[in-house]
Write an enzyme that holds these catalytic residues in place. Structure first.
Site, PDB file in Angstrom:
ATOM      1  CG  ASN A   9       4.814   6.040  -6.320  1.00  0.00           C
ATOM      2  OD1 ASN A   9       4.444   6.977  -5.625  1.00  0.00           O
ATOM      3  ND2 ASN A   9       5.769   6.160  -7.233  1.00  0.00           N
ATOM      4  CD1 TRP A  10      -1.776   5.440  -4.639  1.00  0.00           C
ATOM      5  CD2 TRP A  10      -2.687   6.766  -3.071  1.00  0.00           C
ATOM      6  NE1 TRP A  10      -2.791   4.726  -4.030  1.00  0.00           N
ATOM      7  CE2 TRP A  10      -3.362   5.521  -3.063  1.00  0.00           C
ATOM      8  CE3 TRP A  10      -3.087   7.741  -2.174  1.00  0.00           C
ATOM      9  CZ2 TRP A  10      -4.415   5.240  -2.189  1.00  0.00           C
ATOM     10  CZ3 TRP A  10      -4.132   7.467  -1.303  1.00  0.00           C
ATOM     11  CH2 TRP A  10      -4.797   6.241  -1.311  1.00  0.00           C
ATOM     12  CE  LYS A  11       4.039   7.025 -10.635  1.00  0.00           C
ATOM     13  NZ  LYS A  11       4.705   6.984 -11.923  1.00  0.00           N
ATOM     14  CG  HIS A 101      10.052   6.821  -8.261  1.00  0.00           C
ATOM     15  ND1 HIS A 101       9.886   7.426  -9.497  1.00  0.00           N
ATOM     16  CD2 HIS A 101       9.142   5.819  -8.211  1.00  0.00           C
ATOM     17  CE1 HIS A 101       8.909   6.817 -10.148  1.00  0.00           C
ATOM     18  NE2 HIS A 101       8.437   5.835  -9.387  1.00  0.00           N
ATOM     19  CD  GLU A 103       7.448   9.301 -11.787  1.00  0.00           C
ATOM     20  OE1 GLU A 103       6.923   9.601 -10.697  1.00  0.00           O
ATOM     21  OE2 GLU A 103       6.901   8.561 -12.624  1.00  0.00           O
ATOM     22  CD  GLU A 181       9.427   1.660 -10.045  1.00  0.00           C
ATOM     23  OE1 GLU A 181       8.268   1.264  -9.899  1.00  0.00           O
ATOM     24  OE2 GLU A 181       9.750   2.852  -9.913  1.00  0.00           O
ATOM     25  N   GLY A 187       4.793   4.562 -16.334  1.00  0.00           N
ATOM     26  CA  GLY A 187       3.745   5.480 -16.790  1.00  0.00           C
ATOM     27  C   GLY A 187       3.562   5.519 -18.293  1.00  0.00           C
ATOM     28  CB  SER A 225       3.183   0.004 -17.572  1.00  0.00           C
ATOM     29  OG  SER A 225       3.568   1.314 -17.956  1.00  0.00           O
ATOM     30  N   GLY A 246       2.207   2.206  -9.905  1.00  0.00           N
ATOM     31  CA  GLY A 246       1.924   3.638  -9.958  1.00  0.00           C
ATOM     32  C   GLY A 246       0.483   3.903 -10.359  1.00  0.00           C
ATOM     33  N   GLY A 247       0.271   4.201 -11.636  1.00  0.00           N
ATOM     34  CA  GLY A 247      -1.045   4.616 -12.117  1.00  0.00           C
ATOM     35  C   GLY A 247      -2.182   3.692 -11.697  1.00  0.00           C
TER      36      GLY A 247
HETATM   37  C1  PEP Z   1       5.944   3.915 -10.288  1.00  0.00           C
HETATM   38  O1  PEP Z   1       5.457   4.985  -9.991  1.00  0.00           O
HETATM   39  O2  PEP Z   1       6.849   3.469  -9.593  1.00  0.00           O
HETATM   40  C2  PEP Z   1       5.427   3.200 -11.440  1.00  0.00           C
HETATM   41  C3  PEP Z   1       5.917   2.035 -11.724  1.00  0.00           C
HETATM   42  O3  PEP Z   1       4.423   3.817 -12.164  1.00  0.00           O
HETATM   43  P1  PEP Z   1       3.447   3.126 -13.260  1.00  0.00           P
HETATM   44  O4  PEP Z   1       2.934   1.851 -12.637  1.00  0.00           O
HETATM   45  O5  PEP Z   1       2.396   4.127 -13.489  1.00  0.00           O
HETATM   46  O6  PEP Z   1       4.285   2.819 -14.462  1.00  0.00           O
END
Ligand code: PEP
Length: 276
Positions: A9-11, A101, A103, A181, A187, A225, A246-247
């Site tokens: 997930n590049w957000k 999601h 966010e 999640e 994040g 994370s 994500g990150g």
């Molecule tokens: C996500 O965007 O779904 C996520 C889990 O982000 P991160 O890995 O950065 O916590």
């Protein structure tokens, strides 16, 4: 057999100018048999990423390509929704879509009712949803995590017209994937424990069964994370089937490590299936 899936997930990162190059690099460094690799870039980068991962150089030795997913879809089919993207607009650009999601629940106030409608739109357009669920820290601390996630699942899936069987044997891919999640882990650099995520996966499958959806056939990913350093903790759990990243998914080295570990799980499952 449930598939092992790593979804990136590049957000709100990358641009049409640089997304293709990053996707190509990640694809080339994750050519591992048995793992479903999905990249979910911003809408405007879907085309460049799709072009970048088309072809043999991105496929794993088993021939499986990198698949492309969107990060959201609107709950209406069309109409006066300025700035939104419908499921039919994604045709030819994506085959997967992240829905619900945290966010988006937080920033766009998405409700379970809207999320349920998004799922319907996705299935009608032939998109495979990754439905995100998870509790905030106050809910976990109060011992309400299971109840919150159960409520999100019931809100999104009760009475849903999910294609059956939920594991699409033709494509050998699921029509429903759940990403657990915990919001407090996204994040923040603070991941859940593998055992807690596995316990939640078991609870999720009980709710799915109760809703008439075969929980045993639905892949459950952990997200929050995830890195190449902690992915082992999650994939060591038989009830977890991969990760929504994500990150770390913006770093080719990290994706290489995560998908390599996922390949070990995929190979073990394949060997187990063969020997019975
Ligand atoms: C996500 O965007 O779904 C996520 C889990 O982000 P991160 O890995 O950065 O916590």
């Amino acid at each position: 057999m449930r598939r092992v899936i790593v979804a990136a997930n590049w957000k709100m990162n990358t641009t049409p100018a640089d997304a293709g190059e990053l996707a190509r690099t990640i694809a080339g460094r994750t050519r591992v048999d048995g793992v479903v690799r999905i990249i979910c870039p911003p809408f405007v980068c879907l085309g460049p990423v799709g072009d970048a991962v088309a072809g043999d150089a991105s496929s794993a030795p088993d021939g499986s390509p990198v698949l492309v997913g969107a990060q959201n879809v609107h709950h209406a089919a069309a109409g006066a929704h300025t700035g939104e993207i419908s499921a039919s607009m994604l045709a030819g650009l994506a085959t997967w879509v992240i829905i619900g999601h945290s966010e988006r629940r937080r920033d766009a106030g998405e409700t379970d009712t809207q999320i349920a409608a998004k799922l319907v739109r996705a299935w009608s357009a032939g998109l495979r949803p990754i439905l995100c669920v998870g509790e905030v820290l106050a809910d976990r601390d109060a011992g309400r995590a299971d109840d919150v996630v159960e409520g999100q699942l019931r809100g999104a899936l009760a009475g849903a017209p999910i294609p059956t069987p939920v594991h699409d044997a033709g494509a050998d891919l699921p029509w429903l994937t759940i990403a657990y999640e915990p919001v407090w882990a996204i994040g923040t650099g603070r991941n859940a424990r593998g055992s807690d995520a596995a316990a939640m996966a078991a609870a999720i499958r009980r709710t799915l069964d109760d809703l008439g959806i075969e929980g045993a056939a639905v892949p459950i990913l952990y997200g929050g994370s995830v890195t190449s350093a902690n992915i082992d903790e999650f994939l060591a759990e038989p009830g977890l089937d991969g990760a929504l990243v994500g990150g770390a998914s913006l770093k080719a080295d990290e994706m290489a490590g995560i998908v390599a570990r996922a390949g070990t799980t995929a190979a073990a499952r394949a060997a187990h299936a063969t020997t019975g």
